[in-house]
Enzyme design. Structure first.
Site, mmCIF file in Angstrom:
data_model
loop_
_atom_site.group_PDB
_atom_site.id
_atom_site.type_symbol
_atom_site.label_atom_id
_atom_site.label_comp_id
_atom_site.label_asym_id
_atom_site.label_seq_id
_atom_site.Cartn_x
_atom_site.Cartn_y
_atom_site.Cartn_z
ATOM 1 N N HIS A 136 43.066 46.056 47.100
ATOM 2 C CA HIS A 136 43.402 46.777 48.328
ATOM 3 C C HIS A 136 43.720 45.876 49.518
ATOM 4 C CE1 HIS A 136 39.475 45.787 50.096
ATOM 5 N NE2 HIS A 136 39.055 45.843 48.841
ATOM 6 N N ASP A 137 44.491 46.392 50.436
ATOM 7 C CA ASP A 137 44.751 45.770 51.745
ATOM 8 C C ASP A 137 45.360 44.370 51.639
ATOM 9 O OD1 ASP A 137 43.608 47.856 53.533
ATOM 10 O OD2 ASP A 137 41.772 47.381 52.429
#
Ligand code: ACO
Length: 216
Positions: A136-137
């Site tokens: 993620h991210d």
């Protein structure tokens, strides 16, 4: 169905052919490659001729299907000049998992078993190879490649043209500079500067490299 041409006809193109067929959104018209004779058949598709033909084939889009990051960029630049406005399309294997909140740039290819998790952004003409995992991210630049079974934690930054080699692991929050090469099986636990070649566990910078220097 819209027809696309693949720019390249080597091993990477073979994998892209399979993805395009299975994804079912486009039909492969054929391949263009300066280095293989016209008429050569690759996984059931013909090499139509050199890249110069791009302006005259009746295609609705194309993919630069070459594994080396710098070569892929050169092909994209030539294609843009030969056929201005011809779209580059992304190709995602139906057995890849892309989070709804993730984004992929044009011309990017995602292989079987790969995972791109929430709020991650992958640039243009990148490769997320078989069973690679991007958490993620994260932000991956244009012309990045992540080789089979490489994995990143969340919040990783990978600069343009960087290559993460087969089976490498990058812990969360790490930045890898542009044009860096992370060697096979490395475990990256601290930032790696641009144009560095690094490998080992923990990964250490072993030398510098020039843009375009071979790594495959
Ligand atoms: C579908 C696909 O095929 S995707 C592509 C898959 N392929 C890859 O991911 C290729 C990854 N390539 C590598 O990891 C390469 O080894 C590179 C790019 C890091 C090579 O870096 P170079 O600095 O050119 O290494 P070179 O081959 O000259 O070897 C130098 C030394 O480092 C060692 N070495 C090379 N790569 C690694 C590595 N990943 N981890 C540990 N040691 C390594 C070599 O064994 C050699 O050791 P020695 O001096 O004791 O003999």
């Amino acid at each position: 169905m819209n027809k696309i041409v693949l720019l390249g006809s080597g091993g990477h193109a073979k994998v892209v052919i399979d993805i395009v067929e299975l994804a079912g959104e486009y039909e492969v018209l054929g391949l263009l490659d300066d280095h293989r004779p016209a008429g050569t058949v690759v996984c059931g598709y013909e090499v139509l001729g050199p890249l110069e033909l791009l302006g005259s084939v009746q295609a609705d889009g194309c993919i630069a299907a070459v594994g080396d990051n710098a070569t892929r960029e050169r092909i994209v630049r030539r294609a843009e000049a030969l056929a201005p406005g011809l779209p580059f399309v992304a190709a995602v294997h139906p057995k890849a998992v892309i989070a709804r909140s993730a984004s992929l740039g044009e011309g990017t290819v995602v292989m079987a078993g790969a995972v791109v998790n929430g709020d991650t952004s992958v640039g243009k003409h990148a490769i997320i190879n078989t069973n690679a995992s991007i958490d993620h991210d994260s932000v991956l630049g244009d012309y990045v490649s992540v080789a089979p079974r490489a994995a990143t934690g969340g919040g990783v930054r990978i600069g343009s043209h960087a290559a993460i080699s087969i089976g490498a692991t990058i812990i969360h929050g790490i930045a890898i500079g542009e044009h860096a090469v992370i060697g096979a099986g490395a475990t990256v636990v601290s930032p790696i500067e641009s144009f560095a070649v690094a490998y080992g566990t923990p990964a250490r910078v072993v030398r510098r490299r020039e843009a375009g220097e071979r790594y495959l």
